[in-house]
Design an enzyme around this catalytic site. Sequence first.
Site, mmCIF file in Angstrom:
data_model
loop_
_atom_site.group_PDB
_atom_site.id
_atom_site.type_symbol
_atom_site.label_atom_id
_atom_site.label_comp_id
_atom_site.label_asym_id
_atom_site.label_seq_id
_atom_site.Cartn_x
_atom_site.Cartn_y
_atom_site.Cartn_z
ATOM 1 N N ARG A 159 -0.164 -5.636 -9.383
ATOM 2 C CA ARG A 159 -1.474 -5.176 -8.924
ATOM 3 C C ARG A 159 -2.521 -6.212 -9.290
ATOM 4 N NH1 ARG A 159 1.334 -0.822 -11.049
ATOM 5 N NH2 ARG A 159 1.694 0.891 -9.575
ATOM 6 N N LYS A 213 -1.313 2.000 -14.281
ATOM 7 C CA LYS A 213 -0.922 3.302 -13.724
ATOM 8 C C LYS A 213 0.320 3.894 -14.381
ATOM 9 C CE LYS A 213 -3.062 2.787 -9.167
ATOM 10 N NZ LYS A 213 -2.876 2.898 -7.714
ATOM 11 N N HIS A 255 -3.662 -5.520 -2.282
ATOM 12 C CA HIS A 255 -2.440 -4.738 -2.433
ATOM 13 C C HIS A 255 -1.374 -5.175 -1.434
ATOM 14 C CE1 HIS A 255 -1.156 -1.690 -5.177
ATOM 15 N NE2 HIS A 255 -0.574 -0.982 -4.223
ATOM 16 N N ARG A 258 1.040 -7.514 -3.098
ATOM 17 C CA ARG A 258 2.082 -6.850 -3.891
ATOM 18 C C ARG A 258 3.272 -6.482 -3.006
ATOM 19 N NH1 ARG A 258 3.282 -3.776 -8.427
ATOM 20 N NH2 ARG A 258 3.753 -1.551 -8.221
ATOM 21 N N HIS A 278 7.560 0.136 -10.512
ATOM 22 C CA HIS A 278 7.351 1.426 -9.855
ATOM 23 C C HIS A 278 8.149 2.479 -10.621
ATOM 24 C CE1 HIS A 278 5.768 -0.668 -6.273
ATOM 25 N NE2 HIS A 278 5.236 0.499 -5.978
ATOM 26 N N TYR A 323 9.858 2.690 1.321
ATOM 27 C CA TYR A 323 9.083 1.565 1.845
ATOM 28 C C TYR A 323 10.001 0.494 2.436
ATOM 29 C CZ TYR A 323 6.067 -2.494 2.105
ATOM 30 O OH TYR A 323 5.400 -3.596 2.563
#
Length: 225
Positions: free
Chosen positions: A73, A104, A172, A175, A198, A207
């Site tokens: 990020r 996060k 983003h 990334r 993640h 994704y």
Amino acid sequence: MKTWDWFLTNNNYQKPKIKQKGTWDKDIDYEITYKTFQNDLKKLKNKKILYKKDLKKFAYLIVFLTQLRNGCRIWEAIVGIINFCLNHNTIDWANPTVLIRTQKRTDGTTREIILPKCIKKEDIEKVRPIFLDIVKEFENAKTIEEKQKIREKIVKRFNAWLYKNYNKLNSHSLRYAYITYLSKKGIPAQILAKITKHKNINYIEHYTQSKLAKEILKNIGDLDD
């Protein structure tokens, strides 16, 4: 080695959730984007004198190259460069790496930030004053709310510069360009999740599978001559 993170002593703070508008995934090509940033950085390196505007661009390109190279990020890239600046005399410049806290994540997970090979010690030293000024801003803030506003202001500033100078690109996308790049090379979703930190592997699987399905639909099936 010093490890800087504005958030280290405020682990109980919960950032309010903000609904994102639009789409962050601009489906950019990793290699083309990397070479574009790299070439623009090289042009600045070849300049005899770097004026204030040039130095700002130099610093921003270092951050965005680092973000792209690590699939991290934007704030993680900024913190990574800050830590390279703080530790510039003790870093192993043959293998420049720093450890930062993953954004996060509330479980204290850390991740490595690798400096792209095109960025050298002298480049970090050149932009060091810019990133040390960021550290000073946080040191002068008295409350966690003030620090949060500073962080949001800095991220907004970096994002605005990227959007303005690189065809409305958002950070983003960098990334996920890296995730797509590795996925096309056959890296499993489980490993991708470990690299990008993640927490939910299902997100990565969804994704990467969606991207693959799009590529198959686009390129496989025509029987025309």
